[in-house]
Design an enzyme around this catalytic site. Structure first.
Site, PDB file in Angstrom:
ATOM      1  N   ASP A  83       0.695  -1.222  -0.126  1.00  0.00           N
ATOM      2  CA  ASP A  83      -0.060  -0.052   0.014  1.00  0.00           C
ATOM      3  C   ASP A  83       0.872   1.245  -0.045  1.00  0.00           C
ATOM      4  O   ASP A  83       1.971   1.299   0.319  1.00  0.00           O
ATOM      5  CB  ASP A  83      -1.014   0.057   1.329  1.00  0.00           C
ATOM      6  CG  ASP A  83      -0.457   0.080   2.454  1.00  0.00           C
ATOM      7  OD1 ASP A  83       0.819  -0.714   2.544  1.00  0.00           O
ATOM      8  OD2 ASP A  83      -0.680   0.267   3.613  1.00  0.00           O
ATOM      9  N   GLU A 141      -0.547  -2.093   5.226  1.00  0.00           N
ATOM     10  CA  GLU A 141       0.330  -1.792   6.348  1.00  0.00           C
ATOM     11  C   GLU A 141       0.367  -0.737   7.128  1.00  0.00           C
ATOM     12  O   GLU A 141       0.398  -0.384   8.266  1.00  0.00           O
ATOM     13  CB  GLU A 141       1.651  -2.395   5.720  1.00  0.00           C
ATOM     14  CG  GLU A 141       2.801  -2.423   6.957  1.00  0.00           C
ATOM     15  CD  GLU A 141       3.287  -1.001   7.415  1.00  0.00           C
ATOM     16  OE1 GLU A 141       3.731  -0.652   8.322  1.00  0.00           O
ATOM     17  OE2 GLU A 141       3.313   0.023   6.685  1.00  0.00           O
ATOM     18  N   GLU A 142       0.195   0.532   6.379  1.00  0.00           N
ATOM     19  CA  GLU A 142       0.144   1.834   6.613  1.00  0.00           C
ATOM     20  C   GLU A 142      -0.731   2.118   7.867  1.00  0.00           C
ATOM     21  O   GLU A 142      -0.470   3.099   8.798  1.00  0.00           O
ATOM     22  CB  GLU A 142       0.124   2.696   5.541  1.00  0.00           C
ATOM     23  CG  GLU A 142       1.159   2.739   4.639  1.00  0.00           C
ATOM     24  CD  GLU A 142       2.777   3.242   5.390  1.00  0.00           C
ATOM     25  OE1 GLU A 142       2.712   3.743   6.327  1.00  0.00           O
ATOM     26  OE2 GLU A 142       3.620   3.098   4.433  1.00  0.00           O
TER      27      GLU A 142
END
Length: 401
Positions: A83, A141-142
């Site tokens: 991402d 993930e962010e």
């Protein structure tokens, strides 16, 4: 063939990798919106002899490479995230983002391209390894949700249980340097959202109010004292007030205020002690101000401590040293956080997470080095090759024969 030979003399054509990286960089997608990125990864994986499952926890993908000659061998999982961030790119690269206001400013495009390169080598060189290799491509993930979403969607039922999990991240540092260490290497983190309730009044009549803005300000000041006076100087803790919002006009005292904190630690005991102190300060200041309603304290965006296993480090590091020579160095702790470790924690297996430098010598020596999440973050040539070699080396440390 030993891991270094496989990483450096594999004989597999990886010239496509740069084009793959440039496409990913030019087409970033935000967390939870990675449809095209996931489709791109799936199309590339279709070129290899592996079992691919898509759509895990949203856009997550796994590819399972089995060596038919030795199914009893070890199972090694390597993860990459894909991402992007809500950052407007300012790198001047010819393959800059075509998605306005979105950028691969953290290097997830590089992680994905490197893991695809590892897949290509493992696919073509089954003569050099035995066992099972799992490539896991993770979304979101962010926002520290992707790993958990894949787990909740039955990841354990879709792949063999790994013996070891591996992951890597590119960072500011001399290009091609591979940095690894045992123990805590990335911080645990949480977001804490605090809603405070006061009493509204006209700005000319503050005595009729219970001012939540003043209350919030007092809490901000007191929070800084927790790290300075309650956490040992030998320990690490961060309490950052990222947001303080209150009111809409200059002549009205509002009835509520909101604080959003970002907290990071290398030790869960320090974390738990600090969170108790944070809640004590919040409730104490509310009591001191005479609040008639209790504050709401909400925890979110949890990231576990990344705590590398000593035995895995001891197995992989000598091969990093053999592959990269003086560019294999001991990592310093990084105050950033990751959700990678949720995957090995879910399976109850050990793991290693390392970093790879991306900065050319001139920029590094200048002292003006763009880091992750910067609009100027642009990995130098050589990063992709180094990240791919590092991945192959670590996987082959367990599977090569």
């Amino acid at each position: 063939m030993n891991p270094t030979e496989l990483a450096t003399q594999h004989g597999v054509d990886l010239t496509w990798q740069q084009g793959c990286y440039e496409w990913l960089h030019a087409h970033p997608e935000l967390s939870l919106q990675e449809q095209e990125t996931a489709a791109f990864i799936a199309r590339k994986l279709a070129e290899f002899d592996c079992d691919v499952t898509t759509g895990i926890g949203g856009h997550g993908i796994v590819a399972i490479f089995r060596n038919g000659h030795a199914p009893e061998g070890k199972t090694i999982l390597m993860r990459a995230d894909f991402d992007a961030l809500p950052v407007t790119e300012d790198t001047g690269l010819p393959y800059s983002s075509t998605n306005e206001g979105v950028m691969h400013a953290c290097g997830h495009d590089m992680h994905t391209s490197a893991l695809l390169g590892v897949c290509a080598v493992m696919d073509a060189r089954r003569d050099a390894w035995e066992g099972t290799f799992i490539a896991l491509f993770q979304p979101a993930e962010e926002v520290t949700r992707g790993a958990g979403m894949m787990i909740e969607d039955g990841l354990a039922d879709k792949i063999p249980t790994p013996d070891v999990c591996l992951g890597q991240h590119i960072v500011a540092g001399p290009v091609g340097t591979v940095m690894s260490a045992p123990g805590p290497v990335l911080a645990a983190c949480d977001t804490i959202t605090i809603t405070l309730f006061g009493k509204s009044a006209h700005g000319s009549q503050p005595h009729e109010s219970l001012d939540p803005t003043f209350l919030a300000a007092m809490i901000v000041v007191r929070l800084q004292g927790i790290v300075g006076r309650e956490v040992s100087p030998e320990d690490f803790a961060v309490i950052t007030v990222g947001t303080l919002s209150s009111g809409n006009t200059n002549n009205t005292i509002p009835d509520h205020a909101k604080l959003v904190l970002n907290c990071r630690f290398y030790d869960t005991g320090v974390r738990d002690k600090t969170y108790k102190a944070i809640e004590r300060v919040i409730r104490g200041e509310c009591y001191a101000s005479g609040c008639e309603r209790d504050p709401i304290i909400e925890y979110s965006a949890h990231g576990e401590l990344t705590d590398n296993d000593q035995d895995v480090f001891d197995t992989v590091r000598p091969h990093f040293d053999a592959t990269f020579g003086e560019k294999s160095v001991t990592a310093e702790r990084w105050t950033a956080s990751e959700d990678f470790s949720e995957i090995p924690r879910h399976f109850g297996v050990p793991y290693l997470f390392w970093t790879v430098g991306v900065t050319n010598e001139k920029t590094w020596n200048s002292g003006n080095v763009p880091g992750n999440h910067s609009p100027h973050f642009a990995p130098a040539p050589g990063t992709l090759e180094a990240a791919t070699k590092a991945g192959i080396t670590a996987v082959a440390a367990y599977l090569a024969h």
